[in-house]
Design a protein around this motif. Structure first.
Motif, PDB file in Angstrom:
ATOM      1  N   ASP A 181     -10.220   4.820   1.372  1.00 36.73           N
ATOM      2  CA  ASP A 181      -9.878   3.689   2.229  1.00 36.73           C
ATOM      3  C   ASP A 181     -10.967   3.452   3.267  1.00 36.73           C
ATOM      4  O   ASP A 181     -11.365   2.305   3.519  1.00 36.73           O
ATOM      5  N   ARG A 231       0.403   6.514  -6.974  1.00 38.32           N
ATOM      6  CA  ARG A 231      -0.787   7.320  -7.305  1.00 38.32           C
ATOM      7  C   ARG A 231      -0.487   8.807  -7.165  1.00 38.32           C
ATOM      8  O   ARG A 231      -0.888   9.611  -8.017  1.00 38.32           O
ATOM      9  N   ASN A 233       0.816  -1.213   0.000  1.00 40.86           N
ATOM     10  CA  ASN A 233       0.000   0.000   0.000  1.00 40.86           C
ATOM     11  C   ASN A 233       0.847   1.260   0.000  1.00 40.86           C
ATOM     12  O   ASN A 233       0.456   2.290  -0.552  1.00 40.86           O
ATOM     13  N   TRP A 242       1.828   1.712  -3.602  1.00 42.33           N
ATOM     14  CA  TRP A 242       0.609   2.030  -4.363  1.00 42.33           C
ATOM     15  C   TRP A 242       0.235   3.500  -4.179  1.00 42.33           C
ATOM     16  O   TRP A 242      -0.053   4.202  -5.147  1.00 42.33           O
ATOM     17  N   ALA A 243       0.247   3.957  -2.920  1.00 51.36           N
ATOM     18  CA  ALA A 243      -0.126   5.348  -2.648  1.00 51.36           C
ATOM     19  C   ALA A 243       0.882   6.317  -3.250  1.00 51.36           C
ATOM     20  O   ALA A 243       0.504   7.351  -3.836  1.00 51.36           O
ATOM     21  N   ILE A 282      -7.439   9.468  -1.255  1.00 48.68           N
ATOM     22  CA  ILE A 282      -6.905   8.173  -0.858  1.00 48.68           C
ATOM     23  C   ILE A 282      -7.387   7.809   0.544  1.00 48.68           C
ATOM     24  O   ILE A 282      -7.814   6.672   0.808  1.00 48.68           O
ATOM     25  N   SER A 288      -8.176  -3.535  -2.245  1.00 58.69           N
ATOM     26  CA  SER A 288      -7.568  -3.993  -3.500  1.00 58.69           C
ATOM     27  C   SER A 288      -6.185  -3.392  -3.714  1.00 58.69           C
ATOM     28  O   SER A 288      -5.360  -3.960  -4.441  1.00 58.69           O
ATOM     29  N   SER A 289      -5.889  -2.263  -3.072  1.00 64.72           N
ATOM     30  CA  SER A 289      -4.564  -1.655  -3.194  1.00 64.72           C
ATOM     31  C   SER A 289      -3.479  -2.529  -2.566  1.00 64.72           C
ATOM     32  O   SER A 289      -2.287  -2.318  -2.802  1.00 64.72           O
ATOM     33  N   THR A 290      -3.872  -3.525  -1.784  1.00 63.76           N
ATOM     34  CA  THR A 290      -2.922  -4.441  -1.170  1.00 63.76           C
ATOM     35  C   THR A 290      -2.486  -5.540  -2.142  1.00 63.76           C
ATOM     36  O   THR A 290      -1.506  -6.236  -1.896  1.00 63.76           O
ATOM     37  N   ASP A 349      -0.752  -7.073  -5.215  1.00 57.87           N
ATOM     38  CA  ASP A 349       0.376  -6.779  -6.096  1.00 57.87           C
ATOM     39  C   ASP A 349       0.357  -7.793  -7.242  1.00 57.87           C
ATOM     40  O   ASP A 349       0.924  -8.880  -7.135  1.00 57.87           O
TER      41      ASP A 349
END
Length: 341
Positions: free
Chosen positions: A127, A100, A93, A96-97, A123, A268-270, A272
């Protein structure tokens, strides 16, 4: 509305204020971050922890860096992105963050702190909404198996996320429906996130919690009516393997032995999708002294060495369900996980 009394991350446009999770529950103290380096230090030192919360904090760290470089070329923030990315290696995450935020920056063509702030706030808010939705989806699964007790590991609540929680969000939603009688919370050595944080959050919300030693999990599954083990995740690979706090793999093996279902709740951001299996996930190892001491008091002889991996990988075949805001994957594998794309 978070349906939780805990607010670990506060943003006031010019500062990031973090509830210091290292000293809970004895003291509620806050750390104020005013630049990206201070945010990275807070992440590395475990002031803030939990994969979603790390990502959210890093996004705000980019905004703090941008406030000092308004109108400049995006390249001026490269060092800040780097220091934030290096703060913790396992939680996807975080990356991902940052990716973004970097995409937003490049689309802007110059440093625009106000626009980057809107992205970071989005973001954070997304979450929370994802957690609320996951809570209901996970509770639906619990409802199918009937009322009972659940076991959880580490901390996956408001303290670890943008609010409400992942695995603890599922537990909160299920408890509100009358589906959970009590929660068994592993103490989660060596940082004791279960004892210090999860038990504290559940007490704040008047949800019955029984703290157990990590090594008591098998006995609890055998004798105490546990129907689900519910955990979060720091990284999920394309085939459904899950990296989470050390001890999670053991719980999955024990759950399978005792006929207890095993649920992973994570945004879903978890996930990979660039990694095909958990064997490729970098596993963070932290200082030996974290294992050899407790609150500054040595509990092991000076000459003893310690091996201190802080995550392990649970293979997909031991997982009954992965719950995300995009939907539920039962018996995860490459094909079923691909549907979440």
């Amino acid at each position: 509305m978070t349906d939780s009394s805990v607010t670990p991350i506060s943003w006031n446009h010019h500062e990031l204020v973090l509830l210091d999770q290292r000293i809970l529950p004895a003291q509620e103290s806050y750390v104020t971050c005013r630049d990206a380096g201070e945010v990275a230090d807070a992440i590395r030192a475990m002031v803030v922890r939990g994969a979603p919360a790390i990502g959210i904090s890093a996004a705000y760290g980019v905004v703090l860096a941008a406030r000092k470089q308004q109108g400049e070329d995006p390249k001026v923030l490269e060092a800040d992105f780097k220091v934030l990315a290096e703060s913790r290696p396992t939680a996807v995450n975080l990356f991902w963050a940052l990716d973004r935020m970097k995409r937003c920056l490049l689309e802007l063509g110059q440093v625009d702190a106000e626009a980057l702030e809107r992205e970071a706030v989005a973001i954070h808010e997304e979450d929370l909404q994802a957690n609320l939705h996951m809570g209901e989806l996970g509770a639906d699964l619990i409802e199918k198996s009937g009322r009972g007790n659940v076991l959880t590991h580490c901390n996956t609540g408001s303290l670890a996320t943008g609010g409400y929680g992942t695995a603890l969000g599922v537990i909160r939603s299920a408890y509100k429906r009358g589906l959970v009688e009590k929660v068994f919370a592993d103490e989660t050595r060596p940082w004791l996130q279960g004892a210090r944080l999860t038990a504290w959050e559940l007490c704040q919300d008047d949800i019955p919690v029984h703290l157990i030693a990590d090594s008591a999990a098998a006995h609890v599954m055998k004798t105490c009516g546990a129907t689900w083990v519910i955990v979060g995740a720091d990284r999920i690979t394309a085939n459904g393997d899950v990296a989470n706090k050390i001890g999670t793999y053991s719980l999955a093996v024990l759950a399978r032995q005792h006929g207890v279902k095993f649920m992973v709740a994570a945004p879903s951001s978890t996930i990979d999708f660039s990694l095909t299996s958990g064997d490729l996930i970098p596993i963070e190892e932290r200082d030996e002294d974290e294992l050899k001491s407790l609150q500054g008091i040595n509990i092991a002889p000076t000459g003893a060495r310690a091996f201190n991996p802080v995550f392990d990988v649970t293979p997909a075949h031991l997982i009954d369900a992965i719950v995300t805001e995009r939907g539920v994957v039962l018996s995860p594998d490459l094909d079923s996980m691909a549907a979440l794309k």
